[in-house]
Design an enzyme around this catalytic site. Structure first.
Site, PDB file in Angstrom:
ATOM      1  N   ARG A 175      65.556 -15.045  -1.134  1.00  0.00           N
ATOM      2  CA  ARG A 175      64.792 -14.680  -2.334  1.00  0.00           C
ATOM      3  C   ARG A 175      64.685 -13.175  -2.382  1.00  0.00           C
ATOM      4  O   ARG A 175      65.106 -12.481  -1.460  1.00  0.00           O
ATOM      5  CB  ARG A 175      63.374 -15.253  -2.213  1.00  0.00           C
ATOM      6  CG  ARG A 175      62.706 -14.770  -0.918  1.00  0.00           C
ATOM      7  CD  ARG A 175      61.271 -15.236  -0.782  1.00  0.00           C
ATOM      8  NE  ARG A 175      60.845 -15.305   0.600  1.00  0.00           N
ATOM      9  CZ  ARG A 175      60.320 -14.309   1.294  1.00  0.00           C
ATOM     10  NH1 ARG A 175      60.157 -13.137   0.738  1.00  0.00           N
ATOM     11  NH2 ARG A 175      59.951 -14.470   2.546  1.00  0.00           N
ATOM     12  N   LYS A 194      58.741 -20.854  18.233  1.00  0.00           N
ATOM     13  CA  LYS A 194      58.675 -20.735  16.768  1.00  0.00           C
ATOM     14  C   LYS A 194      58.837 -22.093  16.118  1.00  0.00           C
ATOM     15  O   LYS A 194      59.699 -22.865  16.522  1.00  0.00           O
ATOM     16  CB  LYS A 194      59.833 -19.874  16.239  1.00  0.00           C
ATOM     17  CG  LYS A 194      59.684 -18.410  16.394  1.00  0.00           C
ATOM     18  CD  LYS A 194      60.842 -17.729  15.662  1.00  0.00           C
ATOM     19  CE  LYS A 194      60.865 -16.252  15.970  1.00  0.00           C
ATOM     20  NZ  LYS A 194      62.032 -15.601  15.340  1.00  0.00           N
ATOM     21  N   LYS A 216      64.944 -22.717  10.762  1.00  0.00           N
ATOM     22  CA  LYS A 216      65.397 -21.630  11.630  1.00  0.00           C
ATOM     23  C   LYS A 216      66.427 -22.096  12.652  1.00  0.00           C
ATOM     24  O   LYS A 216      67.311 -21.330  13.039  1.00  0.00           O
ATOM     25  CB  LYS A 216      64.200 -21.003  12.347  1.00  0.00           C
ATOM     26  CG  LYS A 216      63.264 -20.207  11.446  1.00  0.00           C
ATOM     27  CD  LYS A 216      62.213 -19.499  12.297  1.00  0.00           C
ATOM     28  CE  LYS A 216      60.952 -19.166  11.524  1.00  0.00           C
ATOM     29  NZ  LYS A 216      61.080 -18.065  10.582  1.00  0.00           N
ATOM     30  N   GLU A 257      67.029 -10.954   8.282  1.00  0.00           N
ATOM     31  CA  GLU A 257      66.085 -10.308   9.191  1.00  0.00           C
ATOM     32  C   GLU A 257      66.659 -10.292  10.603  1.00  0.00           C
ATOM     33  O   GLU A 257      67.080 -11.330  11.119  1.00  0.00           O
ATOM     34  CB  GLU A 257      64.743 -11.048   9.187  1.00  0.00           C
ATOM     35  CG  GLU A 257      64.016 -10.968   7.858  1.00  0.00           C
ATOM     36  CD  GLU A 257      62.575 -11.500   7.921  1.00  0.00           C
ATOM     37  OE1 GLU A 257      61.778 -11.099   7.071  1.00  0.00           O
ATOM     38  OE2 GLU A 257      62.266 -12.323   8.817  1.00  0.00           O
ATOM     39  N   GLY A 314      55.655 -16.867   7.525  1.00  0.00           N
ATOM     40  CA  GLY A 314      54.362 -16.180   7.554  1.00  0.00           C
ATOM     41  C   GLY A 314      53.737 -16.128   8.935  1.00  0.00           C
ATOM     42  O   GLY A 314      52.529 -16.016   9.067  1.00  0.00           O
ATOM     43  N   GLY A 315      54.568 -16.217   9.970  1.00  0.00           N
ATOM     44  CA  GLY A 315      54.048 -16.109  11.336  1.00  0.00           C
ATOM     45  C   GLY A 315      53.334 -17.352  11.835  1.00  0.00           C
ATOM     46  O   GLY A 315      52.792 -17.361  12.938  1.00  0.00           O
TER      47      GLY A 315
HETATM   48  P1  ADP Z   1      58.237 -10.824   2.729  1.00  0.00           P
HETATM   49  O1  ADP Z   1      58.896 -11.561   3.877  1.00  0.00           O
HETATM   50  O2  ADP Z   1      59.023 -10.833   1.456  1.00  0.00           O
HETATM   51  O3  ADP Z   1      57.763  -9.493   3.109  1.00  0.00           O
HETATM   52  P2  ADP Z   1      55.612 -11.739   3.196  1.00  0.00           P
HETATM   53  O4  ADP Z   1      55.945 -11.772   4.635  1.00  0.00           O
HETATM   54  O5  ADP Z   1      54.610 -10.796   2.712  1.00  0.00           O
HETATM   55  O6  ADP Z   1      56.972 -11.651   2.340  1.00  0.00           O
HETATM   56  O7  ADP Z   1      55.106 -13.121   2.727  1.00  0.00           O
HETATM   57  C1  ADP Z   1      55.486 -14.253   3.399  1.00  0.00           C
HETATM   58  C2  ADP Z   1      55.533 -15.348   2.386  1.00  0.00           C
HETATM   59  O8  ADP Z   1      54.248 -15.488   1.773  1.00  0.00           O
HETATM   60  C3  ADP Z   1      56.503 -15.013   1.286  1.00  0.00           C
HETATM   61  O9  ADP Z   1      57.711 -15.661   1.526  1.00  0.00           O
HETATM   62  C4  ADP Z   1      55.883 -15.645   0.149  1.00  0.00           C
HETATM   63  O10 ADP Z   1      56.359 -16.976   0.154  1.00  0.00           O
HETATM   64  C5  ADP Z   1      54.422 -15.774   0.430  1.00  0.00           C
HETATM   65  N1  ADP Z   1      53.657 -14.861  -0.415  1.00  0.00           N
HETATM   66  C6  ADP Z   1      53.359 -13.571  -0.183  1.00  0.00           C
HETATM   67  N2  ADP Z   1      52.645 -13.061  -1.188  1.00  0.00           N
HETATM   68  C7  ADP Z   1      52.488 -14.039  -2.104  1.00  0.00           C
HETATM   69  C8  ADP Z   1      51.856 -14.125  -3.390  1.00  0.00           C
HETATM   70  N3  ADP Z   1      51.250 -13.104  -3.977  1.00  0.00           N
HETATM   71  N4  ADP Z   1      51.887 -15.304  -4.029  1.00  0.00           N
HETATM   72  C9  ADP Z   1      52.506 -16.333  -3.473  1.00  0.00           C
HETATM   73  N5  ADP Z   1      53.112 -16.314  -2.297  1.00  0.00           N
HETATM   74  C10 ADP Z   1      53.120 -15.188  -1.605  1.00  0.00           C
HETATM   75  P1  ADP Z   2      58.505 -15.800   9.846  1.00  0.00           P
HETATM   76  O1  ADP Z   2      59.307 -16.878   9.232  1.00  0.00           O
HETATM   77  O2  ADP Z   2      57.116 -16.212  10.115  1.00  0.00           O
HETATM   78  O3  ADP Z   2      58.657 -14.516   9.091  1.00  0.00           O
HETATM   79  P2  ADP Z   2      60.219 -14.611  11.877  1.00  0.00           P
HETATM   80  O4  ADP Z   2      61.148 -15.394  12.723  1.00  0.00           O
HETATM   81  O5  ADP Z   2      60.822 -13.813  10.785  1.00  0.00           O
HETATM   82  O6  ADP Z   2      59.112 -15.592  11.317  1.00  0.00           O
HETATM   83  O7  ADP Z   2      59.365 -13.655  12.814  1.00  0.00           O
HETATM   84  C1  ADP Z   2      58.241 -12.944  12.349  1.00  0.00           C
HETATM   85  C2  ADP Z   2      57.971 -11.728  13.229  1.00  0.00           C
HETATM   86  O8  ADP Z   2      57.771 -12.092  14.605  1.00  0.00           O
HETATM   87  C3  ADP Z   2      59.095 -10.731  13.275  1.00  0.00           C
HETATM   88  O9  ADP Z   2      59.050  -9.840  12.195  1.00  0.00           O
HETATM   89  C4  ADP Z   2      58.852 -10.035  14.614  1.00  0.00           C
HETATM   90  O10 ADP Z   2      57.811  -9.105  14.497  1.00  0.00           O
HETATM   91  C5  ADP Z   2      58.345 -11.141  15.489  1.00  0.00           C
HETATM   92  N1  ADP Z   2      59.436 -11.772  16.264  1.00  0.00           N
HETATM   93  C6  ADP Z   2      60.180 -12.823  15.861  1.00  0.00           C
HETATM   94  N2  ADP Z   2      61.097 -13.162  16.791  1.00  0.00           N
HETATM   95  C7  ADP Z   2      60.937 -12.317  17.819  1.00  0.00           C
HETATM   96  C8  ADP Z   2      61.566 -12.178  19.112  1.00  0.00           C
HETATM   97  N3  ADP Z   2      62.532 -12.997  19.510  1.00  0.00           N
HETATM   98  N4  ADP Z   2      61.137 -11.192  19.927  1.00  0.00           N
HETATM   99  C9  ADP Z   2      60.146 -10.362  19.538  1.00  0.00           C
HETATM  100  N5  ADP Z   2      59.498 -10.453  18.361  1.00  0.00           N
HETATM  101  C10 ADP Z   2      59.881 -11.420  17.500  1.00  0.00           C
HETATM  102 MG    MG Z   3      60.389 -13.438   8.781  1.00  0.00          MG
END
Ligand code: ADP
Ligand code: ADP
Ligand code: MG
Length: 653
Positions: free
Chosen positions: A296, A158, A116, A274, A164-165
C-alpha cells in the site's frame, strides 16, 4: 484517466489522496461515518456518501457498502489509502467483481505478502536476503524453543499475521522463551485471529530502512530508501529520506533487492519493502535482510516525494488507469534530504496515552508541508487513530532539513488536546539523532531525557493570567470594559499539577503588573500601536489562545493553563483515588483484579484497548479491591468506573 474516484478512507490520507486527484482534474467521492460528517476529508471531496456508524466495523471496513457508494456516485475506481481495507485481498476481488478498478496491487500480490512466513519463503526463493530464523508451519512450543536455541539468543517472536508491532516479543534468554511464546500467541490470536508465529534472529543495533517501490504489474522501479529507525514500541515516530550514512553501493544493493521482491510477485502500484539492517559498524551490502512488504501507500511516503519530486498518488492513479510507469530507474534521482514527524494527540507523560479533544486552535508555520486530516475546531474522536498531522520538511542537506523541522515544530500551535509536540522537538534536538546515529533503540534508551517537559516560568503564568482576565486584547478598544482603569484582580490557574494564584494590577491600557504566588512581579507592556504585541523586558510574548476555561501559551510545545473555578474545586476530589476509571472509550480486553485482592500502587488492574493500542490501567495507590465493575469484552465510555478500591478508612476498620 478516471473521471471520478472514491476514496475508501478518512483523515489525513483521504485528504492527501483527494489533493492529487483533484489537481489531475479527477472528481473525488468521499465516504464518511457518523463521527465524520463534518470532517476535513468530506470537505476536501466533490461529493460524499454516508456509510454508517462511527466504529470502523460499521463504516470504513464495510467493503460492500463502500462499493455500492462507488457505483451510486459514478466512481470508476477506489483508492483505499492505508489501513482499513487497503491490504484486504477479498475487498480487491469484490471491487473488481463490481467492474471497478482497485488503485493498488492485485489480490494475488497482496495475498503473497499478507503473512510474514509465506512472504519470507517467497523472498528467499527470489534471492532476497531474509532475516535468519524459522518460518515453518510447525508451532509446537518445544519445537519452537529448540529452533530459537539454534538461531541463538536474542530472538524475536513475531505473529505471522502481525502488524503494528502486535504479537511481537523480544526474548533475551532461553528461560524466558516459553512465557514469551504463550503471550505472543494469545495476543496474535486476539488481534489477528491467527496464533501462528515465526522466530527470527534479533538483529542488534538494528536500523529500519525501507525501500519505496513502484510497479506496473511486471516491471518495477525503486524510489530509494527511507530510514524509519526512530521508533517507540516498534511504531515509527520520525522518518527521513535518504538514510543517513548510506553508501551508494549499499543503496544500489537494497534498491535492486527491493525491485526483485516487487517483480517476483508481479506488483502493481506503490509498495514498500521493509528491511532490518545491522548498523553496528556502518551499512554493508551483506548487512540487510527483508522483514516484510507493505502492499500500500505508506504513512511516511511524503519524505520520498520531497527528495524525488514524484507525486506518488499521481503515479498510483496513472498506473491504475493503465498508463506506463511515468519514469524509468535512470531518471530517478535524490535531491536533498527530508524528514517527517508524526504529531499525535497523546499524553507523553502518561506513557503516550492517546487523547481525545476538540482542537480549538491548530496552526502550522510556513516552511513545512503539513499533511493533516483535521482543522481548527475539529475533534480528535476516540474511534480512530489520534494523528493530528504529519509535519514534513525538506532541505538541500540533512542538517538544513532537520533545522527546518525544528523550526516547523516550534511554530506549530495546537490547543485543545495534549500532544507529543514537545517530545518530537526533544527528539529533533537529540545529539545522536542530529549526528545521524539512529537505531531502533534510541528512543527507549533516552526516554527520560526525551519526555522531560518544559517547566512554565513566572512569565508564562503572568501571561496566562492576563489573558484569562481579558487584558491582552489586540487593541485597547477591543480589550473589554473597565479593566484598563487602574484596578486589581486575581485569578487561580492550574498547570502541570500545580495551582497558583496570580495577582494582576492593571496600570493602564498598555501596562499590566502580574505577580504569581511565590514569584516576582512581571511587567507586561504593549509596544507600538496598534498591531504590535505585548512584551516583557523587550521580548515579544508568544501567541496564546483562550478556549473555554483554558489558556494555552505557545511557548515551546505549548503550555496549557486552566482557570480554576473555586466552586468546582470544592466539589471534586472527595472520592478521588478509590475508583479506576476508563481514561477513554474502549474495549476492556482483560481484568486482572478480583474483589478482596490486595494491590500495590502501580499494579496492572485491567487492560483497555482503544485507538489501535492497549493501555494498562494501574492502581493509583496501595489498597484492597472492593468491587470489579466490568468484565473482559465490555465496551466502556470515557470516565466509566471499572474498579473500586476500598476507602482507606474502611480498610483501617
Ligand atoms: P506505516 O507502516 O505506513 O508507517 P504505521 O506503522 O503508522 O504505517 O501504521 C501501521 C498500520 O496502522 C498501517 O498499516 C495502517 O493500517 C494502520 N493505520 C495507521 N494510521 C491509521 C489511520 N489514521 N487510520 C486507519 N489505520 C491506520
Ligand atoms: P510490523 O508488521 O508490526 O510492522 P515488522 O516485522 O515490520 O512488524 O517489525 C516492526 C519493527 O520491529 C521493525 O521496524 C524493527 O524496529 C523491529 N524488528 C523487526 N524484526 C527485527 C529483527 N529481526 N531484529 C531487530 N529488530 C526487528
Ligand atoms: Mg513493519
Amino acid at each position: 484517466m478516471f473521471k471520478t474516484i472514491l476514496i475508501a478512507n478518512r483523515g489525513e490520507i483521504a485528504c492527501r489522496v483527494a489533493r492529487s486527484a483533484r489537481a489531475m482534474g479527477v472528481r473525488v467521492v468521499a465516504v464518511y461515518s457518523d463521527a465524520d460528517a463534518g470532517a476535513a476529508h468530506v470537505a476536501a471531496a466533490d461529493h460524499a456518501v454516508h456509510i454508517g456508524g462511527a466504529a470502523p466495523a460499521d463504516s470504513y471496513l464495510r467493503g460492500e457498502r463502500i462499493i455500492a457508494a462507488a457505483l451510486e456516485s459514478g466512481a470508476e475506481a477506489i483508492h483505499p489509502g492505508y489501513g482499513f481495507l487497503s491490504e484486504n485481498p477479498e475487498f480487491v476481488e469484490a471491487v473488481e467483481a463490481a467492474g471497478l478498478v482497485f488503485i493498488g496491487p492485485s489480490a494475488a500480490a497482496i495475498r503473497k505478502m499478507g503473512l510474514k512466513d509465506a512472504a519470507k519463503a517467497l523472498m528467499q526463493e527470489a534471492g532476497v536476503p531474509v532475516v535468519p530464523g524459522y518460518h515453518g508451519a510447525e508451532q509446537e512450543a518445544e519445537f519452537l524453543a529448540a529452533r530459537a536455541a539454534e538461531i541463538g539468543y536474542p530472538v524475536l517472536i513475531k505473529a505471522v499475521a502481525g502488524g503494528g508491532g502486535k504479537g511481537m516479543r523480544l526474548v533475551a534468554r532461553g528461560q524466558e522463551f516459553a512465557d514469551a511464546l504463550a503471550s505472543a500467541q494469545s495476543e496474535a490470536l486476539g488481534a489477528f485471529g491467527n496464533p501462528a508465529v515465526l522466530i527470527e534472529k534479533y538483529i542488534e543495533h538494528p536500523r529500519h530502512i525501507e525501500v519505496q517501490v513502484f510497479g506496473d504489474g511486471q516491471r518495477a522501479v525503486h524510489l530509494f530508501e527511507r530510514d524509519c529507525s526512530l521508533q517507540r514500541r516498534h511504531q515509527k515516530v520520525i522518518e527521513e529520506a535518504p538514510a543517513p550514512g548510506m553508501p551508494e553501493a549499499v543503496r544500489q544493493a537494497m534498491g535492486q533487492a527491493a525491485v526483485r521482491a516487487a517483480e517476483a510477485i508481479g506488483y502493481a502500484g506503490a509498495g514498500t519493502i521493509e528491511f532490518i539492517v545491522d548498523g553496528a559498524d556502518g551499512l554493508r551490502e551483506d548487512g540487510f535482510w527483508f522483514m516484510e512488504m507493505n502492499t500500500r501507500l505508506q504513512v511516511e511516503h511524503p519524505v520520498t516525494e520531497l527528495i524525488t519530486g514524484v507525486d506518488l498518488v499521481e503515479w498510483q492513479l496513472r498506473v491504475a488507469a493503465g498508463q506506463p510507469l511515468p519514469l524509468g530507474q535512470e531518471a530517478l534521482q535524490i535531491n536533498g534530504h527530508a524528514f517527517e514527524a508524526r504529531l499525535y494527540a497523546e499524553d507523553v507523560a502518561k506513557g503516550f496515552l492517546p487523547a481525545t479533544g476538540t482542537l480549538g486552535h491548530l496552526a502550522f508555520p510556513d516552511g513545512c508541508r503539513a499533511d493533516s486530516g483535521v482543522r481548527s475546531g475539529d475533534a480528535i474522536s476516540p474511534f480512530y487513530d489520534p494523528m493530528i498531522a504529519k509535519i514534513i520538511t525538506h532541505g538541500p542537506s540533512r542538517d538544513i532539513a532537520l533545522a527546518r523541522m525544528r523550526a516547523a515544530l516550534a511554530g506549530t500551535q495546537v490547543a485543545g488536546s495534549v500532544t507529543n509536540l514537545g517530545f518530537l522537538s526533544a527528539l529533533c534536538a537529540h545529539e545522536g539523532f542530529a549526528a545521524g546515529q539512529v537505531d531502533t533503540g534510541l528512543i527507549a534508551r533516552d526516554q527520560a531525557q526525551l519526555v522531560a517537559t518544559a517547566e512554565a516560568q513566572d512569565v508564562d503564568w503572568a501571561q496566562a493570567a492576563a489573558a484569562a482576565l481579558g487584558v491582552l486584547g489586540p487593541l485597547p478598544e477591543t480589550a473589554g470594559f473597565h479593566l484598563w482603569q487602574p484596578m486589581e484582580h486575581s485569578v487561580v490557574l492550574a498547570h502541570a499539577g500545580h495551582e497558583r494564584r496570580v495577582a494582576l494590577q492593571v496600570l493602564g491600557a498598555d501596562r499590566v503588573l502580574a505577580t504569581p504566588d511565590g514569584g516576582a512581579a512581571v511587567c507586561l507592556q504593549r509596544r507600538g500601536a496598534p498591531a504590535a504585541g505585548w512584551q516583557v523586558a523587550g521580548a515579544v510574548l508568544p501567541h496564546w489562545v483562550r478556549l473555554g476555561a483554558d489558556v494555552t501559551v505557545f511557548r515551546g510545545a505549548g503550555l496549557c493553563f486552566a482557570v480554576v473555578d473555586p466552586l468546582q474545586r470544592a466539589a471534586s476530589g472527595a472520592a478521588a483515588g478509590n475508583v479506576i476509571e476508563a481514561p477513554m472509550p474502549g474495549l476492556v480486553r482483560a481484568v486482572f483484579a478480583t474483589p478482596g485482592q490486595r494491590v500495590a500502587a502501580g499494579d496492572r488492574l485491567a487492560l483497555l484497548e482503544a485507538m489501535k493500542m492497549e493501555h494498562a490501567l494501574l492502581a493509583a495507590r496501595d489498597g484492597i479491591v472492593a468491587e470489579v465493575l466490568v468484565a473482559a469484552g465490555a465496551q466502556v465510555e470515557a470516565g466509566a468506573a471499572l474498579i473500586r478500591l476500598e476507602d482507606e478508612t474502611e480498610e483501617a476498620a
